[in-house]
Design a protein around this motif. Structure first.
Motif, PDB file in Angstrom:
ATOM      1  N   ASP A 239       5.557  -9.480 -47.074  1.00 45.82           N
ATOM      2  CA  ASP A 239       4.707  -9.079 -48.155  1.00 45.82           C
ATOM      3  C   ASP A 239       4.487 -10.230 -49.240  1.00 45.82           C
ATOM      4  N   ALA A 240       5.299 -11.078 -49.373  1.00 43.99           N
ATOM      5  CA  ALA A 240       5.117 -12.332 -50.349  1.00 43.99           C
ATOM      6  C   ALA A 240       3.986 -12.999 -49.828  1.00 43.99           C
ATOM      7  N   LEU A 241       4.092 -13.306 -48.263  1.00 41.72           N
ATOM      8  CA  LEU A 241       2.763 -14.109 -47.874  1.00 41.72           C
ATOM      9  C   LEU A 241       1.516 -13.499 -48.290  1.00 41.72           C
TER      10      LEU A 241
ATOM     11  N   PRO B  27      15.809 -12.942 -52.342  1.00 43.65           N
ATOM     12  CA  PRO B  27      16.460 -13.957 -51.985  1.00 43.65           C
ATOM     13  C   PRO B  27      17.470 -14.243 -53.246  1.00 43.65           C
ATOM     14  N   ASP B  28      18.596 -14.952 -53.079  1.00 43.52           N
ATOM     15  CA  ASP B  28      19.617 -15.206 -54.209  1.00 43.52           C
ATOM     16  C   ASP B  28      19.808 -16.661 -54.292  1.00 43.52           C
ATOM     17  N   ARG B  29      19.005 -17.498 -53.475  1.00 39.74           N
ATOM     18  CA  ARG B  29      19.058 -18.856 -53.142  1.00 39.74           C
ATOM     19  C   ARG B  29      17.846 -19.499 -52.815  1.00 39.74           C
ATOM     20  N   ASN B  30      17.814 -20.649 -53.005  1.00 42.54           N
ATOM     21  CA  ASN B  30      16.655 -21.457 -52.328  1.00 42.54           C
ATOM     22  C   ASN B  30      16.417 -21.202 -51.158  1.00 42.54           C
TER      23      ASN B  30
ATOM     24  N   GLY C 210      16.982 -15.609 -43.262  1.00 43.07           N
ATOM     25  CA  GLY C 210      15.813 -15.498 -44.175  1.00 43.07           C
ATOM     26  C   GLY C 210      15.741 -16.733 -45.160  1.00 43.07           C
ATOM     27  N   TYR C 211      16.601 -17.811 -44.952  1.00 35.42           N
ATOM     28  CA  TYR C 211      16.584 -18.848 -45.942  1.00 35.42           C
ATOM     29  C   TYR C 211      15.927 -20.124 -45.137  1.00 35.42           C
ATOM     30  N   THR C 212      15.828 -19.997 -44.007  1.00 35.58           N
ATOM     31  CA  THR C 212      15.037 -21.025 -43.198  1.00 35.58           C
ATOM     32  C   THR C 212      13.918 -20.391 -42.510  1.00 35.58           C
ATOM     33  N   VAL C 213      12.648 -20.907 -42.937  1.00 34.92           N
ATOM     34  CA  VAL C 213      11.538 -20.305 -42.575  1.00 34.92           C
ATOM     35  C   VAL C 213      10.789 -21.369 -42.057  1.00 34.92           C
ATOM     36  N   LEU C 214       9.884 -21.207 -40.938  1.00 38.08           N
ATOM     37  CA  LEU C 214       8.983 -22.301 -40.270  1.00 38.08           C
ATOM     38  C   LEU C 214       7.696 -22.075 -40.219  1.00 38.08           C
TER      39      LEU C 214
ATOM     40  N   LYS D   3       6.764 -16.938 -56.309  1.00 41.38           N
ATOM     41  CA  LYS D   3       7.002 -16.319 -57.183  1.00 41.38           C
ATOM     42  C   LYS D   3       7.006 -14.608 -56.834  1.00 41.38           C
ATOM     43  N   ALA D   4       6.228 -14.286 -55.742  1.00 42.13           N
ATOM     44  CA  ALA D   4       6.377 -12.915 -55.272  1.00 42.13           C
ATOM     45  C   ALA D   4       7.412 -12.430 -54.770  1.00 42.13           C
ATOM     46  N   LEU D   5       8.347 -13.498 -54.344  1.00 45.32           N
ATOM     47  CA  LEU D   5       9.806 -13.220 -53.951  1.00 45.32           C
ATOM     48  C   LEU D   5      10.887 -13.298 -55.342  1.00 45.32           C
TER      49      LEU D   5
END
Ligand code: ASP
Length: 330
Positions: free
Chosen positions: A274-276, A32-35, A91-95, A61-63
């Motif tokens: 992977d981050a999960l 990711p390059d933003r929140n 990928g910047y909006t996750v539910l 942290k993992a991402l």
């Protein structure tokens, strides 16, 4: 998953499905390059919110990025799910959603999204037992007494839930079916405000996840009648199971999973998965979950494929339970 939703009213065979994120790989470079925003479909301070906040920091942290948690309440989680279904698939909006993702198709006529078509699954997160709890001064001392009390006070006992299709709503349906009673349901936007009202005595009974009832039970702020799992929950050793309390038909626990809009690049979904997995292996997360009566899923369940297969199986299971219970879609 080791423990699955087992509505005792129906057992439907697993429909295994193989799924992969919907679009081509590519697109994840530099991600990711933003929140990143994880949308929680219920109020702050409830079980879905609690689980999300537990994993968001180690996932970020993992991402190598930042995660913001946003609560979008309403209609048993369907408002948030609809918003995420229509969000940019970047990928910047996750539910973060729970079992409600699988029950909504049977409970809502115009859902406005299709769980299996409009999302890519990222991975399962955890599965949480529920507890039948009451305001501290409600007279019944046991689950059997509660049922007798509900029968004797027909129409006056109130049961909180977090909206149609919320886990608490399902548990309430299963309780009413198993006990052969009808209660007056009081919908909230999430467990956070519902539990506040239960502690304050504004509502009588609720059935909700151990993630948020454990602290209130151990502090004596709510009365616990039973846990809704086949075995007792380690963090609540004194609380009987529903079967021990004479109601084996009331068995339900609440699974959670992460979703992104369909069309999200496969490598972005993989990075999130992977981050999960990294977050779920974090000892602090494991310890926090254990204190609240739950545990992370295995790393093989924190995958898009296992999550999609579970979602399909659960949609079929709950469609039958809800039809058998005669609950009309609204
Ligand atoms: N536990 C709630 C439910 O009944 C929702 C929440 O606040 O997480 O589904």
């Amino acid at each position: 998953m080791t423990r699955r939703i087992i509505p005792a009213l129906a057992m439907i065979s697993l429909v295994a499905a193989c799924s992969s994120p919907d679009s081509d790989s590519g697109g994840g470079e530099g991600y990711p390059d933003r929140n990143i925003t994880i949308v929680v479909p219920f109020s702050a301070g409830g079980p879905t919110d609690t689980v999300t906040r537990m994993i968001s920091e180690p996932m970020a942290k993992a991402l190598g990025g930042e995660i913001v948690v946003q609560n979008v309440e309403g209609a048993g989680g369907t408002v948030a799910a609809g918003e995420v279904a229509r969000a940019e698939p970047d990928g910047y909006t996750v539910l973060m959603h729970h079992i409600g993702m699988s029950t909504a198709p049977a409970l809502y006529k115009n859902l406005g999204y299709e769980p299996l078509q409009d999302f890519a699954t990222v991975g399962l997160v955890t599965e949480v037992p529920m507890t039948v709890v009451a305001r501290p001064d409600l007279p019944p001392a046991t689950l059997a007494e509660l049922t007798a009390y509900v029968k004797a006070n027909a129409g006056t006992v109130t049961l909180a839930n977090a909206g149609i299709g919320a886990a608490s709503h399902l548990c309430g349906l299963l309780y009413q079916a198993a006990a052969g009673v009808k209660v007056q349901e009081v919908p909230y936007q999430g467990t956070g405000p519902a539990l506040t009202d239960l502690v304050g005595g504004q509502v009588d009974v609720m059935c909700d996840q151990t993630t948020n009832t454990t602290g209130q039970i151990t502090a004596g702020k709510v009365k616990a009648y039973a846990v809704t799992t086949p075995s007792r929950v380690a963090s609540l050793p004194e609380v009987p199971t529903t079967a021990e309390a004479g109601m084996p038909g009331l068995e339900v626990s609440v699974w959670h999973g992460l979703y992104v809009p369909a069309g999200t690049a496969a490598d972005v979904v993989q990075k999130l998965s992977d981050a999960l997995k990294t977050a779920l292996a974090d000892q602090a997360v494991i310890d926090q979950m254990a204190k609240l009566g739950t545990a992370p899923v295995s790393s093989s369940d924190a995958t898009p494929e296992a999550h999609k297969a579970h979602l399909e199986e659960q949609i079929n299971t709950w469609a039958k339970v809800i039809a058998d219970a005669g609950v009309p879609a609204s």
